[in-house]
Scaffold this motif. Structure first.
Motif, PDB file in Angstrom:
ATOM      1  N   ALA A  41       0.838  -1.199   0.000  1.00 38.01           N
ATOM      2  CA  ALA A  41       0.000   0.000   0.000  1.00 38.01           C
ATOM      3  C   ALA A  41       0.872   1.247   0.000  1.00 38.01           C
ATOM      4  O   ALA A  41       0.631   2.198  -0.748  1.00 38.01           O
ATOM      5  CB  ALA A  41      -0.928  -0.006   1.213  1.00 38.01           C
ATOM      6  N   ALA A  42       1.922   1.250   0.831  1.00 43.31           N
ATOM      7  CA  ALA A  42       2.757   2.437   0.999  1.00 43.31           C
ATOM      8  C   ALA A  42       3.565   2.772  -0.255  1.00 43.31           C
ATOM      9  O   ALA A  42       3.574   3.927  -0.709  1.00 43.31           O
ATOM     10  CB  ALA A  42       3.694   2.239   2.186  1.00 43.31           C
ATOM     11  N   ALA A  43       4.249   1.769  -0.823  1.00 41.98           N
ATOM     12  CA  ALA A  43       5.145   2.034  -1.955  1.00 41.98           C
ATOM     13  C   ALA A  43       4.407   2.560  -3.198  1.00 41.98           C
ATOM     14  O   ALA A  43       4.822   3.571  -3.778  1.00 41.98           O
ATOM     15  CB  ALA A  43       5.946   0.777  -2.292  1.00 41.98           C
ATOM     16  N   PRO A  44       3.298   1.926  -3.644  1.00 38.42           N
ATOM     17  CA  PRO A  44       2.605   2.466  -4.812  1.00 38.42           C
ATOM     18  C   PRO A  44       1.990   3.847  -4.565  1.00 38.42           C
ATOM     19  O   PRO A  44       1.950   4.678  -5.483  1.00 38.42           O
ATOM     20  CB  PRO A  44       1.497   1.431  -5.087  1.00 38.42           C
ATOM     21  CG  PRO A  44       1.996   0.182  -4.472  1.00 38.42           C
ATOM     22  CD  PRO A  44       2.735   0.628  -3.247  1.00 38.42           C
ATOM     23  N   LEU A  45       1.499   4.086  -3.358  1.00 33.27           N
ATOM     24  CA  LEU A  45       0.927   5.406  -3.084  1.00 33.27           C
ATOM     25  C   LEU A  45       2.011   6.473  -3.109  1.00 33.27           C
ATOM     26  O   LEU A  45       1.769   7.615  -3.525  1.00 33.27           O
ATOM     27  CB  LEU A  45       0.195   5.395  -1.741  1.00 33.27           C
ATOM     28  CG  LEU A  45      -1.096   4.557  -1.725  1.00 33.27           C
ATOM     29  CD1 LEU A  45      -1.716   4.547  -0.334  1.00 33.27           C
ATOM     30  CD2 LEU A  45      -2.113   5.088  -2.750  1.00 33.27           C
ATOM     31  N   LEU A  46       3.223   6.110  -2.700  1.00 29.80           N
ATOM     32  CA  LEU A  46       4.360   7.018  -2.844  1.00 29.80           C
ATOM     33  C   LEU A  46       4.666   7.239  -4.320  1.00 29.80           C
ATOM     34  O   LEU A  46       4.855   8.376  -4.768  1.00 29.80           O
ATOM     35  CB  LEU A  46       5.586   6.435  -2.144  1.00 29.80           C
ATOM     36  CG  LEU A  46       6.935   7.105  -2.440  1.00 29.80           C
ATOM     37  CD1 LEU A  46       6.895   8.580  -2.039  1.00 29.80           C
ATOM     38  CD2 LEU A  46       8.062   6.392  -1.719  1.00 29.80           C
ATOM     39  N   ALA A  47       4.702   6.146  -5.087  1.00 24.59           N
ATOM     40  CA  ALA A  47       4.957   6.259  -6.525  1.00 24.59           C
ATOM     41  C   ALA A  47       3.868   7.088  -7.208  1.00 24.59           C
ATOM     42  O   ALA A  47       4.151   7.862  -8.138  1.00 24.59           O
ATOM     43  CB  ALA A  47       5.025   4.867  -7.158  1.00 24.59           C
TER      44      ALA A  47
END
Length: 220
Positions: A41-47
């Protein structure tokens, strides 16, 4: 090349797969690995934030869906009757390194560096679930990964300018989702190891026992 609005269709398909995963989680059929899904959840939302800042536009919808869906799955894991997958020390190690990749973005604030860091963090977060999908595919739902791969492929087909910001994350998602699909739907690990298919209701206990056995072999 497809019209950019086909990204919406890809997002709808990807979202359907996520809801299939949530359904199976709530039924106790699928057991999500919370370390993976929290970081997925965290990594794609950062991307997604990086892509918006870089002017990717509507194509960033794919990145948002592959981040928001895991967030919903993580929440659903706290409501499932069978709980989530047991977390091992190796999983925590993957999480620490994955979080370090996210911290790089906070320190550098550089778009390309942030995108690469988020992909690396996402890949490290995938390690526990890749292992689980290889050894115990019954505990996963293939539909979520199949539709994620379709979502990424549709997004790539709408790209007219091949920049890092436009294609990096969709290419990664297509690769990772395809690998998960092969592991789960093809039951590759079970076929190669000769492990028979077990009922989902007992898979967690069996997996935990095997995990303890693996750790005993390493320490013994």
């Amino acid at each position: 090349m497809l019209d950019v609005h086909f990204v919406i269709l890809g997002a709808v398909i990807g979202t359907w797969g996520m809801f299939a995963y949530i359904r199976d989680t709530l039924r106790g059929v699928t057991q999500p690995h919370r370390v993976t899904w929290a970081l997925w959840a965290a990594a794609p939302l950062l991307a997604f934030a990086v892509e918006i800042h870089s002017g990717v536009g509507l194509r960033s919808l794919m990145t948002f869906t592959v981040g928001f869906g895991p967030l919903l799955i993580l929440i659903a894991s706290f409501w499932t009757p069978t709980g989530s997958w047991k977390i091992s020390p190796l999983d925590y190690a993957c999480a620490v390194v994955s979080v370090a990749g996210l911290v790089i973005w906070l320190v550098t604030r550089h778009g390309t560096v942030a995108l690469v860091a988020s992909i690396a963090a996402d890949a490290l977060a995938a390690a526990p679930t890749l292992r689980k999908s290889w050894r115990w595919p019954e505990t996963e739902t293939a539909a979520a990964y199949i539709t994620a791969a379709i979502n990424a492929a549709v997004t790539l087909l709408t790209v007219s300018r091949f920049t890092t910001a436009d294609v990096a994350f969709p290419i990664y998602i297509l690769f990772m989702a395809s690998m998960e699909t092969v592991f789960i739907a093809g039951r590759v690990g079970q076929r190669l190891s000769g492990r028979p298919r077990r009922a989902t209701a007992t898979i967690a206990g069996t997996a935990e026992s095997e995990l303890r056995g693996d750790q005993h072999e390493v320490t013994g």
